[in-house]
Design an enzyme around this catalytic site. Structure first.
Site, mmCIF file in Angstrom:
data_model
loop_
_atom_site.group_PDB
_atom_site.id
_atom_site.type_symbol
_atom_site.label_atom_id
_atom_site.label_comp_id
_atom_site.label_asym_id
_atom_site.label_seq_id
_atom_site.Cartn_x
_atom_site.Cartn_y
_atom_site.Cartn_z
ATOM 1 N N HIS A 80 -83.219 -38.344 -96.958
ATOM 2 C CA HIS A 80 -83.049 -37.811 -95.611
ATOM 3 C C HIS A 80 -84.387 -37.353 -95.037
ATOM 4 C CE1 HIS A 80 -81.468 -35.572 -92.205
ATOM 5 N NE2 HIS A 80 -80.285 -36.093 -92.451
ATOM 6 N N GLY A 152 -96.705 -20.277 -84.587
ATOM 7 C CA GLY A 152 -97.540 -20.498 -85.742
ATOM 8 C C GLY A 152 -98.425 -21.718 -85.618
ATOM 9 N N PRO A 157 -97.653 -23.981 -97.209
ATOM 10 C CA PRO A 157 -98.037 -24.871 -98.308
ATOM 11 C C PRO A 157 -96.881 -25.428 -99.127
ATOM 12 C CG PRO A 157 -98.692 -22.592 -98.741
ATOM 13 C CD PRO A 157 -98.297 -22.668 -97.310
ATOM 14 N N ALA A 159 -93.308 -24.772 -98.014
ATOM 15 C CA ALA A 159 -92.083 -24.805 -97.203
ATOM 16 C C ALA A 159 -92.213 -25.635 -95.942
ATOM 17 C CB ALA A 159 -91.651 -23.380 -96.838
ATOM 18 N N GLY A 160 -93.387 -26.193 -95.664
ATOM 19 C CA GLY A 160 -93.555 -27.045 -94.493
ATOM 20 C C GLY A 160 -93.354 -26.306 -93.197
#
Length: 290
Positions: A80, A152, A157, A159-160
């Protein structure tokens, strides 16, 4: 006021992690966890929970906290598409609340996710502040190409990034085919989706299911009143018949409103997993929310 949240997380194989996500949701008073659905091929889980707006927003933040502790996207593999560990977090109005208020809730939650966890956030659907981000598929396409987040910068790094928004009821639904030919699933998905000239309110992609030796037409039906389930199913049946391919069955991901089932009640959709507790109103009544 009742709000539903249906976050999608990039973990569908480790039951310990999935259980921890549910525990994070239920740790917030006033929130009921209605359903958890996981898929190992997708390597993805969908949680459905509901309650008052503030409680549901707090539960969304708490589950993201757990996601960051438990899921490392650098080790993730699944069919997915995804941008992050806490990939998509939509808020859905159920009763006594508007879509606009849910959009505000999404904005506030997205800001908290960035401020508290430094996970950048894109806003989508009714919460989108940029027209190019309104559709989730556009965010998935544009973000890797350099579109900056709404909150943001860069990427967390492990958790994307997360996509947070507000929308009406969406039915996530898969039609599984008795073939391993992925090209066929992609051709059928292209033929039925609205963006390619297919059925209104249909989004779809073709995916492989290696664990089953099948392929899948994975569908998001964003307006079941405009295009009922049976219309989508009939279109897939016709396209499969043209290719001499049999439909193995269809499966619901998450929950479905009573009205969506009623609109297709006299049609055989070859359900593999439909049961009373996956009907949204049944679970809301059992939880004392309706």
């Amino acid at each position: 006021m009742i709000v539903e949240c249906v976050p999608n997380f990039s973990e569908g194989r480790d039951p310990v992690i999935v259980t921890a996500l549910g525990t994070a949701v239920t740790s917030v008073p006033g929130v009921s966890l209605l359903d958890t659905t996981s898929d190992p091929d997708h390597n993805r889980s969908v949680l459905t929970f509901a309650g008052s707006p503030d409680a549901v927003a707090s539960a969304a933040v708490e589950v993201v906290r757990t996601v960051i502790e438990k899921i490392d996207l650098t080790h993730h593999a699944g069919v997915h598409p995804r941008l992050g560990a806490a990939d998509v977090i939509p808020f859905v109005p159920v009763a006594g609340i508007t879509l606009e208020r849910c959009a505000q809730l999404a904005l506030e939650t997205g800001m908290r996710i960035w401020n508290d966890f430094r996970v950048p956030v894109y806003l989508y659907e009714a919460a989108a502040v940029r027209p190019e981000c309104r559709r989730l598929e556009n965010v998935r396409k544009l973000a890797p190409a350099g579109l900056p987040p709404d909150f943001g910068e860069g990427r967390h790094p492990t958790a994307g990034a997360s996509v947070v928004g507000a929308r009406k009821f969406l039915i996530a639904w898969n039609i599984n085919l008795r073939t391993t030919d992925l090209l066929v699933a992609k051709q059928i998905a292209r033929a039925i989706r609205q963006s390619s000239g297919g059925l209104p309110a249909v989004k779809s992609i073709g995916l492989p299911l290696e664990s089953r030796g099948q392929v899948q037409v994975s569908i998001n039906l964003v307006d079941f009143e405009q295009t009922p389930l049976y219309k989508v199913f009939e279109a897939v049946v016709r396209l499969c018949d043209e290719r001499n391919i049999e439909i193995a069955g269809s499966e619901l991901i998450g929950m479905i409103p009573e009205a969506a089932l009623a609109a297709s009640g006299h049609h055989n959709l070859k359900w593999e997993n439909l049961r009373p507790e996956l009907i949204l109103e049944n679970r809301l009544r059992a939880a004392g929310l309706l």
